[in-house]
Design a protein around this motif. Structure first.
Motif, PDB file in Angstrom:
ATOM      1  N   THR A  15      -0.163   8.107  -6.002  1.00 36.05           N
ATOM      2  CA  THR A  15       0.057   9.209  -6.537  1.00 36.05           C
ATOM      3  C   THR A  15       1.809   9.424  -7.779  1.00 36.05           C
ATOM      4  N   LEU A  16       2.573   8.057  -7.648  1.00 39.67           N
ATOM      5  CA  LEU A  16       3.419   8.145  -7.742  1.00 39.67           C
ATOM      6  C   LEU A  16       3.745   7.415  -9.647  1.00 39.67           C
ATOM      7  N   THR A  17       4.289   7.929 -10.832  1.00 40.01           N
ATOM      8  CA  THR A  17       4.161   7.273 -12.278  1.00 40.01           C
ATOM      9  C   THR A  17       4.653   6.983 -11.745  1.00 40.01           C
ATOM     10  N   THR A  18       6.378   7.250 -11.259  1.00 37.77           N
ATOM     11  CA  THR A  18       7.626   6.878 -12.697  1.00 37.77           C
ATOM     12  C   THR A  18       7.914   5.679 -11.424  1.00 37.77           C
ATOM     13  N   PRO A  19       9.297   4.368 -12.232  1.00 34.33           N
ATOM     14  CA  PRO A  19       9.324   3.564 -10.796  1.00 34.33           C
ATOM     15  C   PRO A  19      10.782   4.219 -10.100  1.00 34.33           C
ATOM     16  N   ASP A  20      11.202   2.800  -8.780  1.00 32.96           N
ATOM     17  CA  ASP A  20      11.977   3.769  -8.194  1.00 32.96           C
ATOM     18  C   ASP A  20      12.969   2.239  -8.159  1.00 32.96           C
ATOM     19  N   PHE A  21      14.024   2.015  -7.472  1.00 37.17           N
ATOM     20  CA  PHE A  21      14.742   1.263  -7.810  1.00 37.17           C
ATOM     21  C   PHE A  21      15.696   0.317  -6.046  1.00 37.17           C
ATOM     22  N   THR A  22      15.614  -0.313  -5.963  1.00 39.18           N
ATOM     23  CA  THR A  22      16.928  -0.710  -4.507  1.00 39.18           C
ATOM     24  C   THR A  22      17.813  -1.944  -5.216  1.00 39.18           C
ATOM     25  N   THR A  60      21.326  -8.006  -7.027  1.00 36.68           N
ATOM     26  CA  THR A  60      19.501  -8.084  -7.327  1.00 36.68           C
ATOM     27  C   THR A  60      18.936  -6.386  -7.546  1.00 36.68           C
ATOM     28  N   VAL A  61      18.210  -6.170  -8.640  1.00 38.76           N
ATOM     29  CA  VAL A  61      17.242  -4.928  -8.671  1.00 38.76           C
ATOM     30  C   VAL A  61      16.766  -5.491  -8.915  1.00 38.76           C
ATOM     31  N   THR A  62      15.677  -4.734  -7.826  1.00 34.82           N
ATOM     32  CA  THR A  62      14.725  -4.910  -7.710  1.00 34.82           C
ATOM     33  C   THR A  62      13.995  -2.937  -8.488  1.00 34.82           C
ATOM     34  N   MET A  63      13.196  -3.584  -9.578  1.00 35.37           N
ATOM     35  CA  MET A  63      11.901  -1.879 -10.010  1.00 35.37           C
ATOM     36  C   MET A  63      11.275  -1.974  -9.130  1.00 35.37           C
ATOM     37  N   GLY A  64      10.430  -1.036  -8.432  1.00 38.20           N
ATOM     38  CA  GLY A  64       9.687  -0.966  -8.159  1.00 38.20           C
ATOM     39  C   GLY A  64       8.322  -0.143  -8.162  1.00 38.20           C
ATOM     40  N   TYR A  65       7.614  -0.141  -9.354  1.00 44.66           N
ATOM     41  CA  TYR A  65       6.719  -0.333 -10.393  1.00 44.66           C
ATOM     42  C   TYR A  65       5.309   0.299  -9.827  1.00 44.66           C
ATOM     43  N   PRO A  66       5.218   2.239  -9.339  1.00 43.20           N
ATOM     44  CA  PRO A  66       3.891   2.157  -8.788  1.00 43.20           C
ATOM     45  C   PRO A  66       2.968   2.054  -9.904  1.00 43.20           C
ATOM     46  N   THR A 107       0.811  -1.321  -0.435  1.00 40.23           N
ATOM     47  CA  THR A 107       0.176   0.342  -0.322  1.00 40.23           C
ATOM     48  C   THR A 107       0.832   0.509  -0.019  1.00 40.23           C
ATOM     49  N   PRO A 108       0.447   1.908  -0.766  1.00 42.58           N
ATOM     50  CA  PRO A 108       0.528   1.579  -1.794  1.00 42.58           C
ATOM     51  C   PRO A 108       0.595   0.666  -2.898  1.00 42.58           C
ATOM     52  N   ALA A 109      -0.079  -0.242  -3.256  1.00 39.70           N
ATOM     53  CA  ALA A 109      -0.072  -0.940  -4.253  1.00 39.70           C
ATOM     54  C   ALA A 109       1.092  -0.766  -5.705  1.00 39.70           C
ATOM     55  N   THR A 110       2.452  -1.835  -5.261  1.00 40.93           N
ATOM     56  CA  THR A 110       3.710  -1.517  -6.468  1.00 40.93           C
ATOM     57  C   THR A 110       3.662  -3.865  -6.721  1.00 40.93           C
ATOM     58  N   ALA A 111       4.313  -2.822  -8.192  1.00 38.63           N
ATOM     59  CA  ALA A 111       4.929  -4.596  -8.569  1.00 38.63           C
ATOM     60  C   ALA A 111       6.034  -3.954  -8.874  1.00 38.63           C
ATOM     61  N   SER A 112       6.996  -5.461  -8.018  1.00 41.59           N
ATOM     62  CA  SER A 112       8.255  -5.231  -7.556  1.00 41.59           C
ATOM     63  C   SER A 112       8.893  -6.350  -8.573  1.00 41.59           C
TER      64      SER A 112
END
Length: 369
Positions: free
Chosen positions: A258-265, A248-254, A158-163
């Protein structure tokens, strides 16, 4: 002469005869007439399609989808937002439209384009999806090739994210899968003219890796020596942390919010050693040796210190943490200038989008400090 008298019954018979004659004439016509035309639907029902023409696909995409010598393919997730909270200015709900659909490029069977129905065994359980014009927004994300090892997507939170977790290796970037940018649109033609509902979805792919290099320049007053005077070069984190090349790179797609661009770890295996991690970068970029380092991206890092011996004297220059973020898909050039006194300063940071199919960068952005 006796006057002709026409009664109401006579008029009714005449009108009935005319109506029957008109109906017979209509029915005998070669082009039947429908007295009640069927209303047209508000929106035409159109299937969701991907890159219908190969000419529309970026070269980087074609290169990505032909990795490993197999058929061009990628695996895609699609979500539509079905509700919107105007007060919070956020999307509060979503539906999964495609859950890891396999999309394959086909140039046979009389057609050329991207297909997700019936070309492979995995696609036989996939069904055609149609645009929902009542949706508040659509989002698409993917990785390539579709059968890449070390790639997985989970949805939740929450908010939903596609990891999207990708095993990335800067020592072997060709074996690292591609990830896509987030395709996002509300269908508003003025805001998203190239991302309209009902049109082909074009995904842009890149490697979840970064490239880094360091270079030296000299003040115009330095005429009695050059690059040959520089030795014992190191560019390293001041806090002693490691520089990672594999992990491992994990992309977090909202998916809502309110967010519309992915972040990463980025995660590096515990106890990793060289060549997966290193203490420092030690080779600078020159015309004779155009050396780049391909590294794991870093969302944040501390201060880096450049150490170099100039004519036998050790000099240092610190690069602030604000200049040490390495985003996936980008390349970074750190330019250090040697002054007449032998001092070293950070002269320029150059950041550019890297095209993984060529040796030259795209869309340069320059930051002078």
């Amino acid at each position: 002469m006796t006057p002709l008298r026409v009664t109401k019954n006579d008029i009714r018979k005449i009108l009935t005869t005319v109506a029957i004659s008109a109906l017979l004439a209509c029915c005998s016509s070669e082009e039947p007439v429908n007295p009640l035309p069927t209303p047209e639907p508000a929106e035409e029902e159109l299937p969701i399609e991907f890159d219908g023409d190969i000419s529309d696909v970026r070269s980087v995409t074609r290169a990505a989808l032909n990795d490993n010598g197999g058929p061009a393919s990628f695996r895609v997730w699609a979500f539509k937002n079905d509700s919107y909270d105007a007060g919070a200015q956020a999307y509060t709900g979503y539906q999964t439209v495609m859950d890891g659909y396999k999309v394959t490029f086909s140039s046979g069977h009389g057609t050329t384009g991207w297909e997700y129905i019936g070309l492979t065994e995995a696609q036989r359980e996939q069904t055609v999806k149609f645009w929902d014009y009542s949706a508040k927004a659509y989002r698409f994300l993917a990785y390539a090739p579709a059968d890449a090892t070390g790639a997985a997507v989970t949805v939740g939170g929450t908010p939903a994210t596609a990891s999207m977790a990708i095993e990335a290796d800067g020592n072997d970037p060709d074996a690292t899968p591609y990830v896509s940018e987030l395709w996002y649109s509300t269908g508003n033609a003025s805001l998203y003219p190239d991302k309209l509902f009902g049109h082909t979805v074009q995904l842009k792919f890149y490697k979840p890796l970064a490239r880094v290099r360091m270079m030296f320049t000299f003040s115009s007053s330095v005429t009695h020596y050059g690059r040959e005077a520089l030795t014992d070069i190191t560019f390293a984190p001041l806090d002693g942390s490691k520089i990672a090349f594999k992990g491992t790179v994990t992309m977090g797609y909202p998916i809502n919010g309110t967010l519309t661009t992915p972040d990463f770890t980025t995660t590096v295996a515990a106890g990793a050693e060289f060549p997966d991690v290193a203490d420092a970068l030690t080779v600078d970029y020159t015309d004779a040796n155009p050396h780049w380092y391909t590294v794991l991206p870093a969302a944040s890092q501390g201060v880096y210190r450049l150490t170099v011996s100039v004519l036998g004297e050790v000099r240092t220059a610190d690069v602030p943490a604000s200049m040490m973020q390495w985003k996936p898909g980008y390349e970074y050039t750190y330019v250090f200038k040697i002054s007449e006194s032998g001092d070293v300063i950070i002269d320029l940071l150059e950041m550019a989008v890297h095209d993984w199919t060529t040796s030259s960068p795209l869309n340069h952005n320059f930051y002078n400090w």
